[in-house]
Design a protein around this motif. Structure first.
Motif, short mmCIF file in Angstrom:
data_model
loop_
_atom_site.label_atom_id
_atom_site.label_comp_id
_atom_site.label_asym_id
_atom_site.label_seq_id
_atom_site.Cartn_x
_atom_site.Cartn_y
_atom_site.Cartn_z
N MET A 274 1.06 -1.30 -0.42
CA MET A 274 -0.14 0.25 0.19
C MET A 274 0.70 1.71 0.11
N THR A 275 1.85 0.89 0.78
CA THR A 275 2.77 2.59 0.74
C THR A 275 3.39 2.30 -0.44
N GLY B 28 1.87 15.28 -3.23
CA GLY B 28 2.04 14.20 -2.34
C GLY B 28 2.95 13.82 -1.50
N PHE B 29 3.32 12.95 -0.57
CA PHE B 29 4.18 13.51 0.52
C PHE B 29 5.38 13.83 0.80
N HIS C 20 8.27 28.28 9.25
CA HIS C 20 7.18 28.45 9.75
C HIS C 20 7.41 29.97 10.64
N PHE D 62 8.66 29.19 14.00
CA PHE D 62 10.34 29.16 14.08
C PHE D 62 11.78 29.82 13.85
N ILE E 31 1.66 6.40 8.70
CA ILE E 31 2.62 7.07 7.93
C ILE E 31 1.94 7.23 6.45
N TYR E 32 1.65 6.26 6.33
CA TYR E 32 0.26 6.23 5.17
C TYR E 32 -1.34 7.58 5.15
N VAL F 190 -0.69 9.37 7.35
CA VAL F 190 -0.24 10.86 7.19
C VAL F 190 -0.25 11.25 6.09
N ALA F 191 0.46 10.62 5.47
CA ALA F 191 0.24 11.29 4.34
C ALA F 191 -0.74 11.93 3.15
N SER G 68 -2.54 14.80 4.84
CA SER G 68 -1.23 16.46 4.49
C SER G 68 -1.96 16.63 3.69
N GLU G 69 -2.70 15.45 2.51
CA GLU G 69 -2.95 16.08 1.29
C GLU G 69 -3.70 17.02 1.36
N LEU H 248 2.63 21.83 9.65
CA LEU H 248 3.92 22.25 10.98
C LEU H 248 3.40 20.09 11.44
N ARG I 271 2.98 17.56 9.99
CA ARG I 271 2.83 16.59 8.92
C ARG I 271 4.14 16.73 9.35
N ASP I 272 5.22 17.77 9.33
CA ASP I 272 6.51 18.00 9.55
C ASP I 272 6.80 17.17 10.46
N ALA J 131 6.75 13.08 10.41
CA ALA J 131 7.33 13.02 9.01
C ALA J 131 8.74 12.76 9.67
#
Lengths: 221, 470
Positions: A28-29, A47-48, A57, A60, B57-58, B60-61, B64-65, B73, B75-76, B79
């Motif tokens: 899946m991943t 995408g990722f 930010h 930050f 992780i999947y 979150v990916a 995040s979209e 933030l 997502r960062d 990740a």
């Protein structure tokens, strides 16, 4: 197949099930949109992925600036107040690293990275050839004479005055951050618009290298 | 009540404050509760955690979209957690794997007990042991440098993961100087090693540190130049762009584009061995001459942090070789070779089709598998080649590799200028080099197959009957 003939279970059935589930999850991943050679370059497709072209930010940015600006200043002062030569080199490395992070916060990524690459190696060479190989005792301490202190003080005061004059005299302008300059533009400019200074600096470095090789070569009659 | 006098110096019992006592109590009760469960279901918990992480992780990916705002933030943070977890699992797996590889090369069994199946939990048991050991600082050491050094070694290699792509869209920060960030972080790692060697204040460690410094000064230049070749071929320092350019089947991989690139790939691999202190370049830690080199005075968790750094760095240089020379995350299959009837299913825009694309055409799995193959080659080299002397390291890097790399750099520059990509010469080179590599791979497989047929004669009856999977 243990040594004494007792059986060690190789793979329990439930373990196999879990393994299968893991493999399925991994499949899946594996599903991000694969950027094809034919279909669009895919850099802007979401995408990722996070493109760092703008700044980070604001929070930050502020925290990072004060943190790493403070670290740079603190470790710079610490160089002056440390007596151990190796620790001085480490503090120097910390200063240069903190300044590199400040460059990162200003989105000057190329400059920041080059700063780390050059000075990580530079500090090491300083340590090896400047300190370890030239001193007799491994824990050499610096003792500063009064004349040296006075001369150094005068020079630093002059330098400080000149820098403060520049800082206070400049008409600082606040503007929107322009984002990072692509490294390709930087390279093209260096080899077209700024070719002469670039080449002059290259020749200077070459001269330094030849000089160092001359000084370091073995004396033969 | 007699006071026994001990032959060793009695240490003061630590004075624990209330909060420390509370922390110890909580830790002990958690351990008391968790230990029986861990002992009962070790494999289920481990693989469950892996599967959960992958699914997380999947998710979150996907999230995040859809949901997260301009700066991503959350997502960062997630990740970074995912990337650090991946980095933390590399040594756990690779140390066990290295012990199995070494055992196989030496006709031994290696770890067999802990966890059941081939001692797969050996690294975790070692880790628990190392955490429990006393954190010693030698009296004569420079305590601050000694304590700081493991972190200066480990943190840069984990930072390098932030710009290391796992796929076209699987990268934490897609920077246009991504390659340089990784090179810089590998350079900072060396500072930590020198710090450790110097701070320990023992002659073995200082010898180790000096060797590491000399080695770094000599390997870094050829390594840098070998990285320049793919960069000037693609015209970018961005690892995603370099990887994307190789997505059209394995004959488009950069190592096969010109003879210069092919040699540069091998030369990069040699310098990368020196960069992560692996045999035959493991002079900083030459355990047969310098006790343990720069690691001599370390024990417990600080010692293991150095090994974490070493194995993560091994993965990083291997992954860099994969991205720059061996096709990155793309599989050897070109999308153009997919027949129409399959393409109708494969290029559809649904989750199943994307999963199939990830498996067939390329995705993070390909990247990880290829990188781990190169890590395996590093282990293989380590257990087959003897260590070379420091003067041989300097000679080979400065007097052999450096001139060679300069010639390759000039050659590749001229190749890019004069040989267009669709010219006959370029095509013949591409096909010749890629098929040569393919045939070499097939030949290796054939040798392995023949060796398996004759295994009783080659490695002996005892090994065949006793070693699992022999």
């Amino acid at each position: 197949m243990g040594a004494n003939g007792e059986t060690v279970t190789v793979l329990k059935p439930q373990l196999k099930l879990i393994l299968a589930a893991v493999i399925a999850c991994m499949a899946m991943t594996a599903a991000p949109r694969v950027a094809m050679a034919s279909g669009g370059g895919g850099l802007d497709e979401g995408g990722f992925v996070s493109d760092v072209l703008g700044g980070s930010h604001p929070l930050f940015e502020a925290v990072g600036f004060y943190l790493f600006g403070g670290l740079a200043a603190f470790s710079a002062i610490a160089i002056c107040f440390t007596k151990d030569v190796v620790r001085m080199a480490i503090w120097l490395f910390a200063t240069l690293g903190a300044v590199a992070i400040l460059y990162f916060l200003l989105t000057a990524y190329f400059l920041g990275v080059i700063q780390i690459i050059v000075y990580a190696g530079g500090t090491l060479v300083l340590l090896i050839f400047g300190v370890m190989l030239t001193t007799k005792s491994p824990s050499m301490q610096f003792a500063v004479s009064k004349i040296g202190l006075a001369a150094g003080g005068v020079v630093s005061l002059l330098l400080f005055a000149a820098l403060m004059g520049l800082v206070l005299g400049t008409d600082w302008q606040r503007g929107e951050p322009t984002g990072s300059i692509p490294v390709a533009t930087l390279g093209r400019d260096l080899l077209t618009t700024y070719l002469v200074p670039f080449e002059v600096i290259s020749v200077l470095l070459l001269v330094v290298m030849i000089g160092a090789a001359y000084l370091a070569r073995q004396e033969r009659e | 009540m007699t006071q026994f006098s001990t032959p060793w110096v009695e240490r003061n019992k630590p004075n624990l404050s209330a909060i420390e006592k509370l922390m110890v109590g909580v830790a002990m009760s958690v351990a008391g509760l968790a230990a029986p469960i861990l002992r009962r279901f070790p494999a289920a918990i481990f693989f469950g955690a892996v599967a959960g992480g992958v699914v997380g992780i999947y998710l979150v990916a996907l999230l995040s979209e859809a949901f997260l705002g301009e700066y991503h933030l959350l997502r960062d943070i997630l990740a970074v957690t995912g990337v650090s977890l991946f980095a933390a699992h590399i040594p756990l797996f690779a140390i066990w794997w290295e012990r199995k590889v070494a055992a196989r090369i030496q006709s031994r069994m290696g770890p067999m007990r802990v966890g059941g199946w081939h001692g797969w939990a050996q690294s975790m048991a070692d880790g628990i042991k190392l955490i429990a050991k006393e954190d010693l600082v030698p009296a004569a050491a420079d305590a601050a440098l000694f304590r700081l050094a493991p972190y200066v070694t480990l943190i840069p290699v984990v930072i390098a993961f932030l710009t290391l792509p796992f796929g076209a869209h699987w990268i934490f920060r897609n920077m246009d100087v991504g390659l340089l960030v990784i090179v810089a972080m590998l350079g900072v790692e060396v500072v930590g090693v020198i710090m450790a060697g110097w701070g320990s204040n023992s002659k073995w460690t200082v010898y180790g540190a000096m060797r590491e410094a000399c080695q770094m000064v000599s390997y870094e230049i050829p390594m840098g130049i070998s990285l320049l070749l793919p960069v000037l071929t693609i015209g970018s320092l961005n690892l995603v762009q370099i990887g994307d350019a190789q997505a059209g089947g394995w004959h488009t991989w950069l190592a096969f584009q010109s003879p210069f690139m092919f040699v540069a790939a091998v030369a990069y691999y040699i310098t990368s061995l020196a960069s992560c202190k692996r045999a035959p370049f493991d002079l900083p830690e030459s355990e047969s001459e310098l006790v343990a080199g720069f690691l001599t005075e370390y024990s417990g968790i600080r010692w293991s942090l150095f090994f974490f750094a070493e194995y993560v760095a091994m993965y990083i240089v291997a992954a860099l070789a994969v991205v720059l020379f061996f096709g990155g995350w793309s599989s050897p299959i070109s999308p153009e070779w997919i027949p129409d009837w399959m393409g109708r299913f494969l290029f559809a825009d649904n989750a199943a089709a994307r999963a199939a694309q990830g498996l067939i055409l390329g995705g993070p799995i390909w990247m990880v598998v290829k990188s781990f193959f190169l890590v395996f080659v590093q282990m293989w080299v380590r257990w087959t080649l003897p260590r070379i002397r420091i003067d041989q390291v300097l000679y080979s890097c400065i007097q052999v590799l450096l001139p060679l790399m300069l010639v390759l750099l000039i050659g590749q520059t001229l190749w890019v200028l004069w040989v267009p990509e669709d010219s006959l010469l370029a095509m013949v080179t591409r096909i010749a080099l890629s098929s040569f590599t393919g045939l070499a791979g097939l030949g290796a497989c054939w040798i392995i197959f023949k060796a398996r047929l004759k295994k009783r004669a080659l490695v002996g009856v005892l090994a065949v009957e006793q070693l699992p999977g022999a």
